[in-house]
Design a protein around this motif. Sequence first.
Motif, PDB file in Angstrom:
ATOM      1  N   TYR A  53     -32.622  -7.561  -5.417  1.00  0.00           N
ATOM      2  CA  TYR A  53     -32.589  -6.347  -4.600  1.00  0.00           C
ATOM      3  C   TYR A  53     -31.351  -6.391  -3.710  1.00  0.00           C
ATOM      4  O   TYR A  53     -30.862  -7.471  -3.381  1.00  0.00           O
ATOM      5  CB  TYR A  53     -33.829  -6.241  -3.713  1.00  0.00           C
ATOM      6  CG  TYR A  53     -35.121  -6.168  -4.485  1.00  0.00           C
ATOM      7  CD1 TYR A  53     -35.686  -4.945  -4.825  1.00  0.00           C
ATOM      8  CD2 TYR A  53     -35.784  -7.329  -4.878  1.00  0.00           C
ATOM      9  CE1 TYR A  53     -36.884  -4.884  -5.535  1.00  0.00           C
ATOM     10  CE2 TYR A  53     -36.972  -7.268  -5.589  1.00  0.00           C
ATOM     11  CZ  TYR A  53     -37.515  -6.046  -5.913  1.00  0.00           C
ATOM     12  OH  TYR A  53     -38.687  -5.989  -6.622  1.00  0.00           O
ATOM     13  N   ILE A  67     -32.039  -1.594  -6.520  1.00  0.00           N
ATOM     14  CA  ILE A  67     -32.372  -2.564  -7.561  1.00  0.00           C
ATOM     15  C   ILE A  67     -31.236  -2.444  -8.578  1.00  0.00           C
ATOM     16  O   ILE A  67     -31.213  -1.518  -9.390  1.00  0.00           O
ATOM     17  CB  ILE A  67     -33.742  -2.291  -8.202  1.00  0.00           C
ATOM     18  CG1 ILE A  67     -34.827  -2.214  -7.126  1.00  0.00           C
ATOM     19  CG2 ILE A  67     -34.063  -3.364  -9.245  1.00  0.00           C
ATOM     20  CD1 ILE A  67     -36.184  -1.782  -7.647  1.00  0.00           C
ATOM     21  N   VAL A  70     -32.672  -3.126 -13.069  1.00  0.00           N
ATOM     22  CA  VAL A  70     -34.127  -3.044 -13.186  1.00  0.00           C
ATOM     23  C   VAL A  70     -34.589  -3.854 -14.391  1.00  0.00           C
ATOM     24  O   VAL A  70     -34.017  -3.770 -15.473  1.00  0.00           O
ATOM     25  CB  VAL A  70     -34.588  -1.577 -13.333  1.00  0.00           C
ATOM     26  CG1 VAL A  70     -36.087  -1.499 -13.534  1.00  0.00           C
ATOM     27  CG2 VAL A  70     -34.179  -0.773 -12.110  1.00  0.00           C
ATOM     28  N   HIS A  74     -39.446  -6.097 -11.791  1.00  0.00           N
ATOM     29  CA  HIS A  74     -39.383  -5.108 -10.722  1.00  0.00           C
ATOM     30  C   HIS A  74     -40.464  -4.035 -10.831  1.00  0.00           C
ATOM     31  O   HIS A  74     -40.706  -3.303  -9.881  1.00  0.00           O
ATOM     32  CB  HIS A  74     -38.016  -4.416 -10.704  1.00  0.00           C
ATOM     33  CG  HIS A  74     -36.894  -5.330 -10.389  1.00  0.00           C
ATOM     34  ND1 HIS A  74     -35.999  -5.754 -11.337  1.00  0.00           N
ATOM     35  CD2 HIS A  74     -36.526  -5.931  -9.241  1.00  0.00           C
ATOM     36  CE1 HIS A  74     -35.117  -6.562 -10.778  1.00  0.00           C
ATOM     37  NE2 HIS A  74     -35.417  -6.692  -9.500  1.00  0.00           N
TER      38      HIS A  74
END
Length: 168
Positions: A53, A67, A70, A74
């Motif tokens: 993150y 993010i 991804v 996640h």
Amino acid sequence: MANTLLTCHFPEDVHHTKRDFTVYKYSSDRNPDAVLDCWWLMQKLECFVGQGYKYDGRISDKLSLEIPRVSASHLGTYACQLSSYGSNAINTCDLTLSSVGRSVCEVSSVKLKPQTELVCYFPEDLSKTRADLTVYHYSKGAQVRKAIKDDIFSPITSNNVVTLKELF
């Protein structure tokens, strides 16, 4: 995979009120994990940002948590919480992945290892359709094919995501 932004909306301008805040990620069957935890120390904002993150430190009545890539880790439910606010002030959102009619796969490691993990996202839920799955692995110009069937191999499935370990 692509990047995305998770945006939290607060009932006040946190930059002025200097309230601590946390973004939690809920995964099935586990306690929430703080992916962003921020507090004010001597009028300066300090934050813990979870792996995978990014947070730029900007805060008002909203914040954006990036993010950058991804992945399956996640996916889940997120909640943004201000300190001293009750649970009735918490709204959640779900991060899911839509592969829009096509399959997408990612490999978690680029290093040559005896074990690696391949995560594939499908436009349908394979745990419901029970469709056969074939994985092709290309190595030094040769093609290795492995058919995955329930009686031989049990992949970890969750909605439209299949995680395969120790394939080859």
